[in-house]
Structure formats: structure tokens, C-alpha cells
Design a protein around this motif. Sequence first.
Motif, PDB file in Angstrom:
ATOM      1  N   HIS A   1       0.822  -1.221   0.000  1.00  0.00           N
ATOM      2  CA  HIS A   1       0.000   0.000   0.000  1.00  0.00           C
ATOM      3  C   HIS A   1       0.851   1.265   0.000  1.00  0.00           C
ATOM      4  O   HIS A   1       0.387   2.313  -0.438  1.00  0.00           O
ATOM      5  CB  HIS A   1      -1.014  -0.049   1.139  1.00  0.00           C
ATOM      6  CG  HIS A   1      -2.107  -1.039   0.848  1.00  0.00           C
ATOM      7  ND1 HIS A   1      -3.109  -0.785  -0.057  1.00  0.00           N
ATOM      8  CD2 HIS A   1      -2.296  -2.323   1.260  1.00  0.00           C
ATOM      9  CE1 HIS A   1      -3.889  -1.851  -0.163  1.00  0.00           C
ATOM     10  NE2 HIS A   1      -3.416  -2.798   0.629  1.00  0.00           N
TER      11      HIS A   1
ATOM     12  N   THR B   1      -6.629  -0.071  -5.480  1.00  0.00           N
ATOM     13  CA  THR B   1      -7.924  -0.772  -5.454  1.00  0.00           C
ATOM     14  C   THR B   1      -9.008   0.134  -6.035  1.00  0.00           C
ATOM     15  O   THR B   1      -9.823  -0.283  -6.867  1.00  0.00           O
ATOM     16  CB  THR B   1      -8.285  -1.178  -4.007  1.00  0.00           C
ATOM     17  OG1 THR B   1      -7.177  -1.876  -3.445  1.00  0.00           O
ATOM     18  CG2 THR B   1      -9.518  -2.064  -3.966  1.00  0.00           C
ATOM     19  N   GLU B   2      -8.985   1.392  -5.610  1.00  0.00           N
ATOM     20  CA  GLU B   2      -9.955   2.368  -6.152  1.00  0.00           C
ATOM     21  C   GLU B   2      -9.773   2.520  -7.665  1.00  0.00           C
ATOM     22  O   GLU B   2     -10.756   2.608  -8.405  1.00  0.00           O
ATOM     23  CB  GLU B   2      -9.763   3.725  -5.464  1.00  0.00           C
ATOM     24  CG  GLU B   2     -10.642   4.805  -6.051  1.00  0.00           C
ATOM     25  CD  GLU B   2     -10.540   6.141  -5.326  1.00  0.00           C
ATOM     26  OE1 GLU B   2      -9.707   6.263  -4.396  1.00  0.00           O
ATOM     27  OE2 GLU B   2     -11.295   7.050  -5.699  1.00  0.00           O
TER      28      GLU B   2
ATOM     29  N   ALA C   1     -10.627   0.651   7.322  1.00  0.00           N
ATOM     30  CA  ALA C   1      -9.636   0.320   6.283  1.00  0.00           C
ATOM     31  C   ALA C   1     -10.030   1.037   4.979  1.00  0.00           C
ATOM     32  O   ALA C   1     -10.159   0.424   3.934  1.00  0.00           O
ATOM     33  CB  ALA C   1      -9.510  -1.197   6.096  1.00  0.00           C
ATOM     34  N   CYS C   2     -10.178   2.348   5.112  1.00  0.00           N
ATOM     35  CA  CYS C   2     -10.749   3.169   4.020  1.00  0.00           C
ATOM     36  C   CYS C   2      -9.825   3.305   2.825  1.00  0.00           C
ATOM     37  O   CYS C   2     -10.276   3.684   1.737  1.00  0.00           O
ATOM     38  CB  CYS C   2     -11.114   4.550   4.546  1.00  0.00           C
ATOM     39  SG  CYS C   2      -9.683   5.509   5.120  1.00  0.00           S
ATOM     40  N   GLY C   3      -8.528   3.039   2.995  1.00  0.00           N
ATOM     41  CA  GLY C   3      -7.599   3.207   1.875  1.00  0.00           C
ATOM     42  C   GLY C   3      -7.634   4.636   1.361  1.00  0.00           C
ATOM     43  O   GLY C   3      -7.624   5.599   2.147  1.00  0.00           O
TER      44      GLY C   3
ATOM     45  N   ARG D   1      -4.474   1.896   8.311  1.00  0.00           N
ATOM     46  CA  ARG D   1      -3.159   1.885   8.942  1.00  0.00           C
ATOM     47  C   ARG D   1      -2.061   2.343   7.980  1.00  0.00           C
ATOM     48  O   ARG D   1      -0.905   2.428   8.378  1.00  0.00           O
ATOM     49  CB  ARG D   1      -2.845   0.523   9.525  1.00  0.00           C
ATOM     50  CG  ARG D   1      -2.598  -0.529   8.513  1.00  0.00           C
ATOM     51  CD  ARG D   1      -2.239  -1.820   9.195  1.00  0.00           C
ATOM     52  NE  ARG D   1      -2.033  -2.834   8.184  1.00  0.00           N
ATOM     53  CZ  ARG D   1      -1.914  -4.107   8.426  1.00  0.00           C
ATOM     54  NH1 ARG D   1      -1.991  -4.539   9.658  1.00  0.00           N
ATOM     55  NH2 ARG D   1      -1.717  -4.959   7.462  1.00  0.00           N
ATOM     56  N   SER D   2      -2.426   2.644   6.725  1.00  0.00           N
ATOM     57  CA  SER D   2      -1.407   3.056   5.759  1.00  0.00           C
ATOM     58  C   SER D   2      -1.417   4.575   5.566  1.00  0.00           C
ATOM     59  O   SER D   2      -2.350   5.124   4.957  1.00  0.00           O
ATOM     60  CB  SER D   2      -1.658   2.372   4.406  1.00  0.00           C
ATOM     61  OG  SER D   2      -0.916   3.032   3.393  1.00  0.00           O
TER      62      SER D   2
ATOM     63  N   GLU E   1      -1.898   5.551   1.851  1.00  0.00           N
ATOM     64  CA  GLU E   1      -3.284   5.515   1.380  1.00  0.00           C
ATOM     65  C   GLU E   1      -4.019   6.759   1.869  1.00  0.00           C
ATOM     66  O   GLU E   1      -4.750   7.407   1.103  1.00  0.00           O
ATOM     67  CB  GLU E   1      -4.003   4.256   1.895  1.00  0.00           C
ATOM     68  CG  GLU E   1      -3.540   2.946   1.277  1.00  0.00           C
ATOM     69  CD  GLU E   1      -4.105   2.713  -0.134  1.00  0.00           C
ATOM     70  OE1 GLU E   1      -4.928   3.506  -0.600  1.00  0.00           O
ATOM     71  OE2 GLU E   1      -3.697   1.717  -0.769  1.00  0.00           O
TER      72      GLU E   1
ATOM     73  N   GLY F   1      -4.726   4.239  12.020  1.00  0.00           N
ATOM     74  CA  GLY F   1      -4.986   3.337  13.138  1.00  0.00           C
ATOM     75  C   GLY F   1      -5.191   1.932  12.634  1.00  0.00           C
ATOM     76  O   GLY F   1      -5.211   1.690  11.421  1.00  0.00           O
TER      77      GLY F   1
ATOM     78  N   ALA G   1      -7.448  -1.787  12.865  1.00  0.00           N
ATOM     79  CA  ALA G   1      -8.804  -2.264  13.117  1.00  0.00           C
ATOM     80  C   ALA G   1      -8.946  -3.004  14.436  1.00  0.00           C
ATOM     81  O   ALA G   1     -10.041  -3.072  14.993  1.00  0.00           O
ATOM     82  CB  ALA G   1      -9.234  -3.174  11.960  1.00  0.00           C
TER      83      ALA G   1
ATOM     84  N   SER H   1     -14.662  -1.893   2.979  1.00  0.00           N
ATOM     85  CA  SER H   1     -14.592  -2.253   1.566  1.00  0.00           C
ATOM     86  C   SER H   1     -13.260  -2.924   1.242  1.00  0.00           C
ATOM     87  O   SER H   1     -12.198  -2.310   1.423  1.00  0.00           O
ATOM     88  CB  SER H   1     -14.758  -0.978   0.716  1.00  0.00           C
ATOM     89  OG  SER H   1     -14.449  -1.250  -0.625  1.00  0.00           O
TER      90      SER H   1
ATOM     91  N   ALA I   1     -11.471  -5.233   2.643  1.00  0.00           N
ATOM     92  CA  ALA I   1     -10.455  -5.330   3.693  1.00  0.00           C
ATOM     93  C   ALA I   1     -10.734  -6.406   4.736  1.00  0.00           C
ATOM     94  O   ALA I   1      -9.808  -6.803   5.445  1.00  0.00           O
ATOM     95  CB  ALA I   1     -10.296  -3.983   4.380  1.00  0.00           C
TER      96      ALA I   1
ATOM     97  N   LEU J   1      -8.386  -9.097   5.157  1.00  0.00           N
ATOM     98  CA  LEU J   1      -7.011  -8.734   5.501  1.00  0.00           C
ATOM     99  C   LEU J   1      -6.843  -8.534   7.000  1.00  0.00           C
ATOM    100  O   LEU J   1      -5.718  -8.442   7.490  1.00  0.00           O
ATOM    101  CB  LEU J   1      -6.617  -7.408   4.812  1.00  0.00           C
ATOM    102  CG  LEU J   1      -6.907  -7.284   3.324  1.00  0.00           C
ATOM    103  CD1 LEU J   1      -6.502  -5.899   2.825  1.00  0.00           C
ATOM    104  CD2 LEU J   1      -6.158  -8.356   2.536  1.00  0.00           C
ATOM    105  N   LEU J   2      -7.974  -8.419   7.717  1.00  0.00           N
ATOM    106  CA  LEU J   2      -7.896  -7.987   9.115  1.00  0.00           C
ATOM    107  C   LEU J   2      -7.453  -9.126  10.029  1.00  0.00           C
ATOM    108  O   LEU J   2      -8.067 -10.189  10.042  1.00  0.00           O
ATOM    109  CB  LEU J   2      -9.253  -7.449   9.572  1.00  0.00           C
ATOM    110  CG  LEU J   2      -9.796  -6.268   8.753  1.00  0.00           C
ATOM    111  CD1 LEU J   2     -11.102  -5.763   9.359  1.00  0.00           C
ATOM    112  CD2 LEU J   2      -8.775  -5.147   8.622  1.00  0.00           C
TER     113      LEU J   2
HETATM  114  C1  LIG Z   1      -7.641  -3.481  -0.700  1.00  0.00           C
HETATM  115  S1  LIG Z   1      -7.426  -1.994   0.188  1.00  0.00           S
HETATM  116  C2  LIG Z   1      -9.081  -1.352   0.194  1.00  0.00           C
HETATM  117  C3  LIG Z   1      -9.107   0.146   0.347  1.00  0.00           C
HETATM  118  C4  LIG Z   1     -10.489   0.776   0.210  1.00  0.00           C
HETATM  119  N1  LIG Z   1     -11.352   0.405   1.308  1.00  0.00           N
HETATM  120  C5  LIG Z   1     -11.113   0.425  -1.125  1.00  0.00           C
HETATM  121  O1  LIG Z   1     -12.090  -0.356  -1.161  1.00  0.00           O
HETATM  122  O2  LIG Z   1     -10.636   0.921  -2.157  1.00  0.00           O
HETATM  123  C6  LIG Z   1      -7.227  -2.605   1.829  1.00  0.00           C
HETATM  124  C7  LIG Z   1      -6.905  -1.520   2.865  1.00  0.00           C
HETATM  125  O3  LIG Z   1      -6.931  -2.123   4.162  1.00  0.00           O
HETATM  126  C8  LIG Z   1      -5.948  -1.488   4.966  1.00  0.00           C
HETATM  127  N2  LIG Z   1      -5.718  -2.371   6.118  1.00  0.00           N
HETATM  128  C9  LIG Z   1      -5.302  -3.660   6.104  1.00  0.00           C
HETATM  129  N3  LIG Z   1      -5.253  -4.154   7.340  1.00  0.00           N
HETATM  130  C10 LIG Z   1      -5.668  -3.156   8.181  1.00  0.00           C
HETATM  131  C11 LIG Z   1      -5.857  -3.061   9.588  1.00  0.00           C
HETATM  132  N4  LIG Z   1      -5.612  -4.105  10.401  1.00  0.00           N
HETATM  133  N5  LIG Z   1      -6.286  -1.894  10.106  1.00  0.00           N
HETATM  134  C12 LIG Z   1      -6.529  -0.828   9.303  1.00  0.00           C
HETATM  135  N6  LIG Z   1      -6.377  -0.860   7.951  1.00  0.00           N
HETATM  136  C13 LIG Z   1      -5.960  -2.018   7.406  1.00  0.00           C
HETATM  137  C14 LIG Z   1      -4.785  -1.322   4.001  1.00  0.00           C
HETATM  138  O4  LIG Z   1      -3.857  -0.359   4.467  1.00  0.00           O
HETATM  139  C15 LIG Z   1      -5.520  -0.890   2.720  1.00  0.00           C
HETATM  140  O5  LIG Z   1      -5.643   0.505   2.631  1.00  0.00           O
END
Ligand SMILES: C[S@@+](CC[C@H](N)C(=O)[O-])C[C@H]1O[C@@H](n2cnc3c(N)ncnc32)[C@H](O)[C@@H]1O
Length: 250
Positions: A12, A19-20, A51-53, A71-72, A75, A90, A92, A108, A110, A113-114
Motif C-alpha cells: 500500500h 484498489t480504487e 480500512a478506508c484506503g 493503517r497506511s 493511502e 490506526g 482495526a 470495503s 479489507a 485482511l484484518l
Molecule cells: C484493498 S485496500 C481497500 C481500500 C479501500 N477500502 C477500497 O475499497 O478501495 C485494503 C486496505 O486495508 C488497509 N488495512 C489492512 N489491514 C488493516 C488493519 N488491520 N487496520 C486498518 N487498515 C488495514 C490497508 O492499508 C488498505 O488501505
Amino acid sequence: MTDWSDFLRDFHQRHPGITEDVLAHSHFTGRSPYQWLVEATTPSARTLDLACGSAPMAAEGRGRPWIGLDRSPSELSRAARHPNTAYVVGTASHLPFTDAAFDVVVCSMALMLLEPLEACVREVERVLAPGGRLVALTPGGGSVLTLRDQARWARLLVRLRRARLTYPNRSAPSSLVERASRGRWALLADERRRFAFEMERDGDALRLVDSLYLPGVDPRRLPRARALARTWVGSDLGIPLRRVVMVRRG
Ligand SMILES: C[S@@+](CC[C@H](N)C(=O)[O-])C[C@H]1O[C@@H](n2cnc3c(N)ncnc32)[C@H](O)[C@@H]1O
């Protein structure tokens, strides 16, 4: 064994907003996946975009109290182009919000990934007010794809020497849905759709390949995958997506 945490941080940082860049140019009956997701939320609700990216959802939820967390920092620096929306760096699993602070949590692309998922879901339960909604978009599996899509994805994976796309927790959406039968949540909807990603230019084909999480793939495979995707310019590729809507019981 993949160190997903390091991989995702690096990915990221290198590709903020990728992703967007793919999903905002994908559509099903004229709507993007983000529009589809926001349709399942309630208007004027206090909303957390988890995880709004790069915050593609913020544009869709304009006009309502909205806060994005990711957390990025890379992003979030791309997210900052949306005016009048607050962003927080922050994670999740430790949300910096008071109990029952939100009526809606959108997540969305994410959920899968959590980590650890249990702790993250507990945090969502804590910050959602009773009756509040969790609205999640995740990869949807191949069942909604056309035969041409399935053949294209299969050929792409062969070029990458991959059996399938992987995530830290592939079964996260299903395990969330299972919770609905265990009391604290009620399941409102669990739907899958094929979104068509239109590849009009070479750049679209390159973005498609760059948007995939490919930990451990030999970088020498990437030019071959990109070359294959370039042959699809002028047509579309189906992206299977799943929307899960759950209500937190009081
Ligand atoms: C595939 S992107 C999706 C971004 C956006 N929500 C979208 O749909 O375009 C996944 C996002 O999840 C974030 N992410 C992953 N693990 C996370 C966590 N534990 N806490 C917060 N953000 C997290 C990443 O940094 C990344 O921005």
C-alpha cells in the motif's frame, strides 16, 4: 509462509489507491462497487469507513458524518483529496473511538485482511450502536463469472504460477456470516455480483495486474501477466464481489 503484515504495508506504500483505480472503473447495472456498498447503508448515519484506503467510499457517502481509518499513511495521503472528511491512522484491532460511536461501519475490500479477525470484529461490535450496520465488500468467488472471465483469470494465474489469489484470512466473510446464527448479529443480506472492469487502454491492463496481492510471486512473472492482460484491452474482465450486510443486535 507469507508475512502478510509486512507485505501489505509495503504494497500500500507503493500503490496507494490502486484498489480504487480498478473498482471505481468497474460496474454492474451502471453502478460501481462503492455505490452498491453505500446503497446498503442508512442515510445520515454516523459512519466509520474501516480500512478506508484512498477513501473512494467517502465520495459516495458525501453529506453524512463520515470518518475513515486506515493503517497506511500513504493511502490516507491520497484520501486527503476529499474535503470535509476526517481520517485517522490506526488499526482495526484497536479502534480509537468510544463505544457505540457509529450507526454504520463500512469495510470495503479489507475484511479478508484484518488480523486477528476476532479482535477486529469485537472492536466493530463495540463501536457500533445497537441496531447499527456492518456493510462489507469482499472478493466474491467465481460463481458469478462468465466462462470467458473464468478462462481469463485461469490464464492469468498460470502466467503468475499461482493456483489462486490469496489473502491473510480468505474465510473471513463467511465466518462473519456464520456469526449471524450465533446471536449478536442478524444477517440482512449476502449477495454476489459480477462487476465489469473495462480495459480501454494499456494502463488499465497494467493497473489490473498491479492491484493483485501476489506475495512470493517471482517478479519475472509479472511482465508475462501484464502482456496477457494487454491482449484484453478493448473488452472487460469480470470481478466477482460479495456484499454482506449485518445488523448488531441490541
Ligand atoms: C484493498 S485496500 C481497500 C481500500 C479501500 N477500502 C477500497 O475499497 O478501495 C485494503 C486496505 O486495508 C488497509 N488495512 C489492512 N489491514 C488493516 C488493519 N488491520 N487496520 C486498518 N487498515 C488495514 C490497508 O492499508 C488498505 O488501505
